[in-house]
Design a protein around this motif. Structure first.
Motif, PDB file in Angstrom:
ATOM      1  N   PHE A 122       0.800  -1.225   0.000  1.00 44.04           N
ATOM      2  CA  PHE A 122       0.000   0.000   0.000  1.00 44.04           C
ATOM      3  C   PHE A 122       0.833   1.275   0.000  1.00 44.04           C
ATOM      4  N   GLY A 123       2.094   1.175   0.400  1.00 45.35           N
ATOM      5  CA  GLY A 123       2.832   2.420   0.601  1.00 45.35           C
ATOM      6  C   GLY A 123       2.274   3.142   1.812  1.00 45.35           C
ATOM      7  N   PRO A 124       2.385   4.460   1.876  1.00 44.63           N
ATOM      8  CA  PRO A 124       1.804   5.202   3.011  1.00 44.63           C
ATOM      9  C   PRO A 124       0.272   5.136   2.980  1.00 44.63           C
ATOM     10  N   LEU A 125      -0.324   4.584   4.017  1.00 46.36           N
ATOM     11  CA  LEU A 125      -1.778   4.482   4.073  1.00 46.36           C
ATOM     12  C   LEU A 125      -2.433   5.822   4.407  1.00 46.36           C
ATOM     13  N   PHE A 126      -1.718   6.678   5.124  1.00 50.38           N
ATOM     14  CA  PHE A 126      -2.238   7.980   5.517  1.00 50.38           C
ATOM     15  C   PHE A 126      -1.306   9.074   5.007  1.00 50.38           C
ATOM     16  N   LYS A 127      -1.877  10.166   4.579  1.00 57.14           N
ATOM     17  CA  LYS A 127      -1.100  11.292   4.072  1.00 57.14           C
ATOM     18  C   LYS A 127      -1.313  12.511   4.957  1.00 57.14           C
ATOM     19  N   ASP A 128      -0.309  13.365   4.970  1.00 55.21           N
ATOM     20  CA  ASP A 128      -0.393  14.554   5.816  1.00 55.21           C
ATOM     21  C   ASP A 128      -1.568  15.443   5.437  1.00 55.21           C
ATOM     22  N   GLN A 129      -1.862  15.536   4.155  1.00 57.64           N
ATOM     23  CA  GLN A 129      -2.956  16.416   3.733  1.00 57.64           C
ATOM     24  C   GLN A 129      -4.318  15.929   4.222  1.00 57.64           C
ATOM     25  N   ASP A 130      -4.408  14.630   4.589  1.00 52.56           N
ATOM     26  CA  ASP A 130      -5.663  14.130   5.148  1.00 52.56           C
ATOM     27  C   ASP A 130      -5.996  14.824   6.464  1.00 52.56           C
ATOM     28  N   PHE A 131      -4.977  15.313   7.160  1.00 52.04           N
ATOM     29  CA  PHE A 131      -5.157  15.912   8.482  1.00 52.04           C
ATOM     30  C   PHE A 131      -4.778  17.391   8.499  1.00 52.04           C
ATOM     31  N   ALA A 132      -4.679  17.994   7.319  1.00 46.92           N
ATOM     32  CA  ALA A 132      -4.201  19.374   7.233  1.00 46.92           C
ATOM     33  C   ALA A 132      -5.086  20.353   8.001  1.00 46.92           C
ATOM     34  N   GLU A 133      -6.388  20.100   8.023  1.00 48.00           N
ATOM     35  CA  GLU A 133      -7.306  21.028   8.688  1.00 48.00           C
ATOM     36  C   GLU A 133      -7.146  21.038  10.202  1.00 48.00           C
ATOM     37  N   LEU A 134      -6.438  20.069  10.735  1.00 49.23           N
ATOM     38  CA  LEU A 134      -6.258  19.989  12.184  1.00 49.23           C
ATOM     39  C   LEU A 134      -5.075  20.807  12.672  1.00 49.23           C
ATOM     40  N   TYR A 135      -4.299  21.352  11.760  1.00 51.31           N
ATOM     41  CA  TYR A 135      -3.066  22.050  12.138  1.00 51.31           C
ATOM     42  C   TYR A 135      -3.081  23.472  11.585  1.00 51.31           C
ATOM     43  N   PRO A 136      -2.469  24.416  12.309  1.00 51.65           N
ATOM     44  CA  PRO A 136      -2.379  25.794  11.798  1.00 51.65           C
ATOM     45  C   PRO A 136      -1.412  25.868  10.624  1.00 51.65           C
ATOM     46  N   SER A 137      -1.515  26.926   9.866  1.00 45.55           N
ATOM     47  CA  SER A 137      -0.647  27.089   8.688  1.00 45.55           C
ATOM     48  C   SER A 137       0.669  27.767   9.030  1.00 45.55           C
ATOM     49  N   HIS A 138       0.882  28.117  10.285  1.00 48.24           N
ATOM     50  CA  HIS A 138       2.115  28.776  10.695  1.00 48.24           C
ATOM     51  C   HIS A 138       2.510  28.250  12.071  1.00 48.24           C
TER      52      HIS A 138
END
Length: 549
Positions: free
Chosen positions: A35-51
């Motif tokens: 499968f390679g990486p099953l989860f990607k960072d962009q899947d959780f992007a809304e949970l983190y601030p942009s700075h």
């Protein structure tokens, strides 16, 4: 802020070392290879601030969480596995020298999931990956069952409950508003609430216990009245412990002529167990009962595919208070499966999930809810040769019923059920019924004629059809598939400790169950890809011996 990641590429040194250390591979490595990486960072992007300071990769943390639950590890053990185990580094795409992270990062990640309402991503994203590889097939038939979950709570009797609740309120207010609390406190509070309220220090005589309970009640009302005064600071009146104190006091006490009374059978009683708070640490936990046993906390409902030609994968998880009826779970299960595109054509459940409303609602969604529905419980249905409802002919257009002896009803009424939905009543002539020789098979009334209470035509016909269907052989053969969910429940309990809550609160416990379901799917997918198939139900040697004779 998220760091820039290169989709977790596996360093060359990690590949060679891991392949040498695990020549036949293991689950973590097998899933990474396929499968390679099953989860990607962009899947959780809304949970983190942009700075701000870069965060540990949430895609990796999600994968760590699934592997953590797959091996039933604590946060400390999981963090140590990231630092020291080659197969974990391989699965996560880390350098062999990577130092990992502090174990507290996993707790912070779970908090972000809950605060962002993203806890379902652990299971949903894994299912997306499995679907892309063609493993999530055979979902046209699915099955659901539940098991109880024991809370991480100290068992409290009623006196311990009120005493501990008041003590917790004092401790929180001592930190939030110490000066205000000093103005309200009484000298005896230090002696009474200066240590945990436990049975060892409580009086044994019933009269003394009631007197102490009412003394605690007066203290609680005194504090609540002061907390809700207009001049009191908001940090006091809005404190979580004060709100908990108020809710428990409403359930455990009542006022009579301005005197605080302990609820008992002689006066206003306690609320039903399904509504009663059992601990100040977890107000959502409820008392449940099953098979004569009692537990405090929740129920978890797993829904899985059951096609023997494909891996059995969990597609939906519901966590409810222990007092929630299984019937109420079905609509939410169907709504979630529909949102994920995994709606089954046939849904196998036990009798606890089946109701007439659920049958009709499922049919409208194109789902065949297959499970035993309750039989007619009237004495006529249980008596041999009795005239139950099925023995009568109903003419709903003319609102008339005909009994097995050929007599017709003389009066019709429409009333309402508890739910507010209509029901119909047919009344037969007293004269006809009193003269009827079959009267002992029809009614026990000594003076009145027979009365029939039936549902509206659509519901009545659906109920009769369901009762007839469950007697058929095709129903029994198909329903045998439902028994397989017991194996999933057993695996979740024995290998993944699902019957004991790791955390407190419904939301946190539901996150635990979602992570557990993802871990079960992770293990089953890896085993399936390795050529392992589910074993048939084991037969005890004694039973096998008897069957062979």
């Amino acid at each position: 802020m998220l760091k820039a990641e290169n989709e977790f590429e596996i360093p060359e040194g990690t590949i060679n070392t891991a392949k040498a250390a695990f020549p036949k591979g293991n689950r973590n490595m097998k899933m990474r290879d396929v499968f390679g990486p099953l989860f990607k960072d962009q899947d959780f992007a809304e949970l983190y601030p942009s700075h701000g300071q870069p965060a540990v990769s949430p895609g990796r943390l999600a994968m760590v969480t699934v592997m953590q639950y797959a091996e039933n590890l604590t946060d400390r053990q999981a963090a140590e596995a990231v630092r020291g185990r080659i197969d974990w580094k391989y699965a996560l795409g880390l350098e062999l020298e990577d130092p990992g992270f502090d174990f507290s990062v996993l707790s912070e990640f779970r908090v972000r999931l809950l605060e962002g309402g993203a806890e379902k991503l652990l299971l949903e994203k894994l299912l997306v990956g499995l679907k892309a590889q063609g493993l999530l097939k055979g979902k046209h038939t699915q099955r659901t069952d539940a098991t109880q979950v024991v809370a991480v709570l100290r068992q409290l009797n009623r006196l311990e409950l009120v005493g501990e609740t008041f003590r917790r309120a004092l401790n929180e207010l001592a930190q939030l508003a110490p000066e205000w609390l000093l103005e309200q406190m009484q000298p005896e509070w230090v002696e009474r609430y200066g240590r945990p309220f436990d049975e060892y220090h409580l009086p044994k005589a019933k009269e003394e216990r009631i007197a102490l309970a009412e003394e605690v009640g007066r203290d609680g009302y005194r504090l609540l009245r002061a907390a809700y005064q207009p001049a009191t600071a908001a940090e006091v009146s809005q404190a979580a412990s004060v709100e908990m104190l108020r809710r428990i006091w409403v359930q455990q006490y009542y006022l009579e002529d301005e005197k605080v009374r302990w609820r008992s059978k002689k006066g206003p009683g306690l609320p039903p167990a399904g509504q009663r708070i059992t601990s100040p640490d977890d107000p959502e936990a409820r008392v449940g009962t099953k098979g004569g046993s009692y537990w405090k906390c929740y129920q978890v409902h797993f829904t899985e595919t059951c096609d023997p030609q494909h891996p059995r994968l969990i597609t939906n998880v519901q966590t409810t208070p222990a007092s929630t009826n299984d019937i109420k779970v079905v609509p939410q299960v169907h709504a979630d499966l529909k949102a994920g595109g995994d709606v089954p054509r046939t849904h196998l459940v036990d009798g606890g999930y089946v109701s007439l409303d659920n049958l009709l609602d499922s049919r409208q969604q194109g789902i065949d809810l297959l499970g035993p529905i309750h039989e007619d419980r009237s004495w006529q249905a249980r008596a041999q040769g009795g005239y139950d409802l099925s023995c009568f002919s109903l003419d709903m257009e003319n609102m008339q019923a005909t009994c097995p002896q050929g007599k017709t009803s003389v009066r019709f009424m429409q009333t309402k059920r508890r739910s507010g939905k209509p029901k119909f009543q047919f009344h037969f002539s007293e004269k006809d019924c009193l003269a009827c020789q079959a009267r002992p098979l029809c009614t026990r009334s000594k003076q009145a004629g027979r009365q029939l209470t039936v549902l509206p035509p659509t519901e009545y016909q659906a109920l009769q059809t369901a009762r007839e269907r469950q007697k058929s052989e095709p129903f029994k053969q198909l329903y045998q598939l439902r028994a397989g969910i017991e194996g999933t429940i057993s695996q979740a309990v024995r290998a993944f400790s699902v019957r004991r809550a790791r955390y407190r609160g419904l939301a946190r416990t539901h996150l635990q169950h979602l992570a557990t379901a993802a871990a079960i799917n992770f293990c089953r997918a890896a085993d399936w890809l390795s050529g392992l198939r589910p074993e048939t139900t084991r037969v005890d040697p004694f039973v096998a011996l008897v069957q062979s004779v």
